[in-house]
Design a protein around this motif. Structure first.
Motif, PDB file in Angstrom:
ATOM      1  N   ALA A   1      -0.667  -2.992   3.049  1.00 19.39           N
ATOM      2  CA  ALA A   1      -1.933  -3.478   3.045  1.00 19.39           C
ATOM      3  C   ALA A   1      -2.694  -2.584   1.885  1.00 19.39           C
ATOM      4  O   ALA A   1      -3.658  -3.292   1.343  1.00 19.39           O
ATOM      5  CB  ALA A   1      -2.601  -3.332   4.287  1.00 19.39           C
ATOM      6  N   ALA A   2      -2.271  -1.567   1.676  1.00 13.93           N
ATOM      7  CA  ALA A   2      -3.181  -0.432   0.629  1.00 13.93           C
ATOM      8  C   ALA A   2      -2.201   0.631   0.322  1.00 13.93           C
ATOM      9  O   ALA A   2      -1.101   1.111   1.193  1.00 13.93           O
ATOM     10  CB  ALA A   2      -4.443  -0.062   1.078  1.00 13.93           C
ATOM     11  N   PHE A   3      -2.151   1.202  -0.846  1.00 16.09           N
ATOM     12  CA  PHE A   3      -1.261   2.254  -1.340  1.00 16.09           C
ATOM     13  C   PHE A   3      -2.253   3.041  -2.308  1.00 16.09           C
ATOM     14  O   PHE A   3      -2.854   2.496  -2.949  1.00 16.09           O
ATOM     15  CB  PHE A   3      -0.014   1.945  -1.913  1.00 16.09           C
ATOM     16  N   ALA A   4      -1.704   4.175  -2.513  1.00 19.71           N
ATOM     17  CA  ALA A   4      -2.294   4.830  -3.798  1.00 19.71           C
ATOM     18  C   ALA A   4      -1.237   6.010  -3.805  1.00 19.71           C
ATOM     19  O   ALA A   4      -0.796   6.815  -3.133  1.00 19.71           O
ATOM     20  CB  ALA A   4      -3.633   5.451  -3.342  1.00 19.71           C
ATOM     21  N   VAL A   5      -0.651   6.125  -5.230  1.00 20.98           N
ATOM     22  CA  VAL A   5       0.142   7.127  -5.669  1.00 20.98           C
ATOM     23  C   VAL A   5      -0.871   8.353  -6.315  1.00 20.98           C
ATOM     24  O   VAL A   5      -1.110   7.995  -7.344  1.00 20.98           O
ATOM     25  CB  VAL A   5       1.220   6.729  -6.362  1.00 20.98           C
ATOM     26  N   MET A   6      -0.744   9.352  -5.712  1.00 22.47           N
ATOM     27  CA  MET A   6      -1.487  10.621  -6.320  1.00 22.47           C
ATOM     28  C   MET A   6      -0.739  11.409  -7.028  1.00 22.47           C
ATOM     29  O   MET A   6       0.602  11.386  -6.917  1.00 22.47           O
ATOM     30  CB  MET A   6      -2.632  11.147  -5.184  1.00 22.47           C
ATOM     31  N   SER A   7      -1.344  12.610  -7.423  1.00 24.51           N
ATOM     32  CA  SER A   7      -0.543  13.613  -8.257  1.00 24.51           C
ATOM     33  C   SER A   7       0.575  14.381  -7.231  1.00 24.51           C
ATOM     34  O   SER A   7       1.598  14.926  -7.867  1.00 24.51           O
ATOM     35  CB  SER A   7      -1.654  14.888  -8.662  1.00 24.51           C
ATOM     36  N   ASN A   8       0.166  14.695  -6.228  1.00 21.55           N
ATOM     37  CA  ASN A   8       1.107  15.363  -5.257  1.00 21.55           C
ATOM     38  C   ASN A   8       1.288  14.808  -3.895  1.00 21.55           C
ATOM     39  O   ASN A   8       1.879  15.429  -2.945  1.00 21.55           O
ATOM     40  CB  ASN A   8       0.511  17.071  -4.831  1.00 21.55           C
ATOM     41  N   HIS A   9       0.694  13.513  -3.582  1.00 16.98           N
ATOM     42  CA  HIS A   9       1.177  12.919  -2.347  1.00 16.98           C
ATOM     43  C   HIS A   9       0.938  11.380  -2.513  1.00 16.98           C
ATOM     44  O   HIS A   9       0.383  10.902  -3.562  1.00 16.98           O
ATOM     45  CB  HIS A   9       0.176  13.372  -1.258  1.00 16.98           C
ATOM     46  N   LEU A  10       1.286  10.655  -1.649  1.00 16.08           N
ATOM     47  CA  LEU A  10       1.145   9.213  -1.502  1.00 16.08           C
ATOM     48  C   LEU A  10       0.490   8.723  -0.331  1.00 16.08           C
ATOM     49  O   LEU A  10       1.107   9.280   0.798  1.00 16.08           O
ATOM     50  CB  LEU A  10       2.385   8.461  -2.038  1.00 16.08           C
ATOM     51  N   HIS A  11      -0.255   7.692  -0.173  1.00 15.49           N
ATOM     52  CA  HIS A  11      -0.891   6.947   0.820  1.00 15.49           C
ATOM     53  C   HIS A  11      -0.545   5.395   0.924  1.00 15.49           C
ATOM     54  O   HIS A  11      -0.413   4.810  -0.094  1.00 15.49           O
ATOM     55  CB  HIS A  11      -2.239   7.029   0.800  1.00 15.49           C
ATOM     56  N   VAL A  12       0.137   5.145   2.169  1.00 16.02           N
ATOM     57  CA  VAL A  12       0.359   3.636   2.338  1.00 16.02           C
ATOM     58  C   VAL A  12      -0.275   3.231   3.772  1.00 16.02           C
ATOM     59  O   VAL A  12      -0.217   3.998   4.686  1.00 16.02           O
ATOM     60  CB  VAL A  12       1.865   3.291   2.172  1.00 16.02           C
ATOM     61  N   VAL A  13      -0.721   2.070   3.827  1.00 13.34           N
ATOM     62  CA  VAL A  13      -1.146   1.277   5.007  1.00 13.34           C
ATOM     63  C   VAL A  13      -0.397   0.240   5.189  1.00 13.34           C
ATOM     64  O   VAL A  13      -0.276  -0.621   4.298  1.00 13.34           O
ATOM     65  CB  VAL A  13      -2.864   0.780   4.972  1.00 13.34           C
ATOM     66  N   LEU A  14       0.327   0.238   6.248  1.00 13.15           N
ATOM     67  CA  LEU A  14       1.467  -0.714   6.489  1.00 13.15           C
ATOM     68  C   LEU A  14       1.195  -1.409   7.640  1.00 13.15           C
ATOM     69  O   LEU A  14       0.561  -1.147   8.610  1.00 13.15           O
ATOM     70  CB  LEU A  14       2.923   0.051   6.656  1.00 13.15           C
ATOM     71  N   ARG A  15       1.622  -2.887   7.735  1.00 15.84           N
ATOM     72  CA  ARG A  15       1.403  -3.594   9.081  1.00 15.84           C
ATOM     73  C   ARG A  15       2.838  -4.090   9.259  1.00 15.84           C
ATOM     74  O   ARG A  15       3.822  -4.640   8.476  1.00 15.84           O
ATOM     75  CB  ARG A  15       0.644  -5.076   8.560  1.00 15.84           C
ATOM     76  N   MET A  16       3.371  -3.833  10.683  1.00 14.53           N
ATOM     77  CA  MET A  16       4.623  -4.190  10.898  1.00 14.53           C
ATOM     78  C   MET A  16       4.561  -5.560  11.505  1.00 14.53           C
ATOM     79  O   MET A  16       3.673  -5.895  12.270  1.00 14.53           O
ATOM     80  CB  MET A  16       5.109  -3.390  12.344  1.00 14.53           C
ATOM     81  N   ASP A  17       5.421  -6.347  10.943  1.00 11.17           N
ATOM     82  CA  ASP A  17       5.479  -7.790  11.062  1.00 11.17           C
ATOM     83  C   ASP A  17       6.768  -8.220  12.191  1.00 11.17           C
ATOM     84  O   ASP A  17       7.737  -8.826  11.728  1.00 11.17           O
ATOM     85  CB  ASP A  17       5.680  -8.474   9.886  1.00 11.17           C
ATOM     86  N   ILE A  18       6.657  -7.724  13.189  1.00 16.16           N
ATOM     87  CA  ILE A  18       7.726  -7.914  14.198  1.00 16.16           C
ATOM     88  C   ILE A  18       8.118  -9.562  14.476  1.00 16.16           C
ATOM     89  O   ILE A  18       9.211  -9.931  14.687  1.00 16.16           O
ATOM     90  CB  ILE A  18       7.469  -7.281  15.445  1.00 16.16           C
ATOM     91  N   GLU A  19       7.085 -10.531  14.188  1.00 18.91           N
ATOM     92  CA  GLU A  19       7.130 -11.909  14.560  1.00 18.91           C
ATOM     93  C   GLU A  19       8.372 -12.233  13.600  1.00 18.91           C
ATOM     94  O   GLU A  19       9.168 -13.226  13.668  1.00 18.91           O
ATOM     95  CB  GLU A  19       6.069 -12.542  14.410  1.00 18.91           C
ATOM     96  N   THR A  20       8.216 -11.888  12.189  1.00 19.27           N
ATOM     97  CA  THR A  20       8.913 -12.408  11.154  1.00 19.27           C
ATOM     98  C   THR A  20      10.413 -11.973  11.242  1.00 19.27           C
ATOM     99  O   THR A  20      11.246 -12.372  11.412  1.00 19.27           O
ATOM    100  CB  THR A  20       8.422 -11.704   9.766  1.00 19.27           C
TER     101      THR A  20
ATOM    102  N   TYR B   1     -10.626   4.274   2.153  1.00 19.19           N
ATOM    103  CA  TYR B   1     -10.178   5.731   1.905  1.00 19.19           C
ATOM    104  C   TYR B   1      -9.283   5.746   1.093  1.00 19.19           C
ATOM    105  O   TYR B   1      -9.164   6.692   0.065  1.00 19.19           O
ATOM    106  CB  TYR B   1     -10.069   6.290   3.075  1.00 19.19           C
ATOM    107  N   VAL B   2      -8.081   4.943   1.327  1.00 19.13           N
ATOM    108  CA  VAL B   2      -6.894   5.086   0.194  1.00 19.13           C
ATOM    109  C   VAL B   2      -7.058   4.482  -0.883  1.00 19.13           C
ATOM    110  O   VAL B   2      -6.608   5.200  -1.919  1.00 19.13           O
ATOM    111  CB  VAL B   2      -5.773   4.269   1.138  1.00 19.13           C
ATOM    112  N   ASP B   3      -7.974   3.294  -1.187  1.00 20.83           N
ATOM    113  CA  ASP B   3      -8.227   2.768  -2.427  1.00 20.83           C
ATOM    114  C   ASP B   3      -9.101   3.727  -3.335  1.00 20.83           C
ATOM    115  O   ASP B   3      -9.088   3.510  -4.330  1.00 20.83           O
ATOM    116  CB  ASP B   3      -8.845   1.369  -2.085  1.00 20.83           C
ATOM    117  N   LEU B   4      -9.870   4.432  -2.646  1.00 20.72           N
ATOM    118  CA  LEU B   4     -10.721   5.303  -3.480  1.00 20.72           C
ATOM    119  C   LEU B   4     -10.232   6.669  -3.567  1.00 20.72           C
ATOM    120  O   LEU B   4     -11.071   7.385  -4.147  1.00 20.72           O
ATOM    121  CB  LEU B   4     -12.147   5.251  -2.747  1.00 20.72           C
ATOM    122  N   ASN B   5      -9.203   7.032  -3.486  1.00 17.86           N
ATOM    123  CA  ASN B   5      -8.367   8.402  -3.587  1.00 17.86           C
ATOM    124  C   ASN B   5      -8.765   8.840  -5.170  1.00 17.86           C
ATOM    125  O   ASN B   5      -9.060   9.903  -5.287  1.00 17.86           O
ATOM    126  CB  ASN B   5      -7.068   8.375  -3.021  1.00 17.86           C
ATOM    127  N   PRO B   6      -8.380   7.969  -5.886  1.00 21.29           N
ATOM    128  CA  PRO B   6      -8.478   8.388  -7.151  1.00 21.29           C
ATOM    129  C   PRO B   6      -9.840   8.566  -7.784  1.00 21.29           C
ATOM    130  O   PRO B   6      -9.855   9.543  -8.793  1.00 21.29           O
ATOM    131  CB  PRO B   6      -7.838   7.354  -8.118  1.00 21.29           C
TER     132      PRO B   6
END
Length: 325
Positions: free
Chosen positions: A63-82, A183-188
């Motif tokens: 759903a969202a991600f940001a790769v920063m200088s010393n860490h990374l964020h991801v927002v994930l959605r588990m798709d159990i139905e698929t 929050y994740v998208d505005l990290n940079p």
């Protein structure tokens, strides 16, 4: 002691989870390392490329991600139905994109005859791989381990690259999901690595903006499907244009050198989420400080703890930020 990851996942409450990984040593994941004088920007491309490779294999949406200088964020959605819809052959085909499996699973995928005494072992493997392909821990493992090996090889060293286990937190409702994504998208922007969302390299918001300019949505990201969700594919039940405007408005407020305010369309979203302007700004600038566990209203947090048989409702005081005042 850290709780087992399975005791932090409750699909009964939410399929959305925010994960964060941080490097352990002085060398940066990416960007300029003032200590060594080296630049590691190219590693951001490693992470983004692998992230999308895994998204195409796992029954997990980004759903969202940001790769920063010393860490990374991801927002994930588990798709159990698929994952449950995949045939046995499809499960193994997906798994073999990452791992070899064994002689039996390879034989089944090729259409070769499986002996009667091998059926139970084959079924066990398929069930195991099906569960792993919608497991956040396996997703993050497949993301972090190759990056660590590649970075260690480049740095000509061994040992830990990531700071222990990745951190994960359940996002219990649409307000928590949207606040965390922003929050994740505005990290940079907060880190002053970029002036605007569209200039934020290796982030989901940059990909969404570029695709939106063409009237499209990124194929590798969980789409926004608008407010009408009947007969719609899986997605975030907001309009993409409204979200982009909300991120733009919030980013301008965060930037001290920009004149910013919450526009009419953004105000409508906050009203729908029952979050005041002040609380929204606090959520999207201090999300990481406010929440170190599940995120949502007090009632949602209570239900989540009951379902996982947790004795305490960690950080329940932070739930006040999900109510208008």
């Amino acid at each position: 002691m850290p709780r087992p990851r399975r005791t932090q996942i409750s699909l009964e409450d939410t399929p959305y989870y925010h994960c964060c990984s941080r490097v352990v040593r002085r060398a940066f994941l990416c960007g300029d390392d003032t200590y060594s004088g080296k630049n590691y920007d190219h590693r951001r491309g490693w992470v983004e490329s692998l992230l999308f490779e895994l998204e195409a294999v796992f029954a997990i949406d980004v759903a969202a991600f940001a790769v920063m200088s010393n860490h990374l964020h991801v927002v994930l959605r588990m798709d159990i139905e698929t994952a449950n819809r995949w045939t046995d052959r499809e499960v193994l085909e997906q798994w073999h994109k990452l791992f070899k499996g064994d002689e039996l699973t390879q034989k089944f995928v090729k259409g070769e005859l499986v002996q009667a005494h091998e059926v139970n072992r084959l079924k066990h493997s398929i069930a195991l791989y099906r569960s792993r392909l919608c497991d956040i821990s396996w997703f993050m493992r497949c993301l972090n381990e190759p990056i660590a090996r590649q970075a260690n090889q480049e740095d000509n060293c061994t040992g830990r690259f990531w700071e222990g286990r990745f951190k994960s937190q359940a996002l219990l409702d649409e307000a928590a999901v949207l606040a965390c994504m922003t929050y994740v998208d505005l990290n940079p922007i907060r880190a002053q690595l970029a002036d605007t969302p569209e200039q934020s390299d290796h982030t989901s918001i940059q990909l969404r903006i570029r695709a939106a300019l063409k009237g499209e949505q990124p194929i590798n990201l969980l789409p926004f499907i608008g407010n009408e969700c009947d007969n719609q594919p899986n997605g975030i039940v907001f309009a993409l244009t409204d979200y982009l405007q909300l991120v733009e408005d919030t980013g301008r407020i965060i930037r001290s050198d920009k004149r910013g305010y919450i526009s009419g369309s953004s105000a409508k979203i906050l009203t729908r989420l029952n979050i005041s302007h002040d609380n929204w700004l606090k959520l999207t600038t201090e999300f990481g400080k406010l929440f170190h566990g599940p995120v949502g209203t007090l009632q949602e947090l209570t239900d989540y703890c009951e379902h996982l048989e947790k004795r305490r409702r960690h950080f329940a005081s932070s739930c006040q930020h999900f109510h208008c005042k």
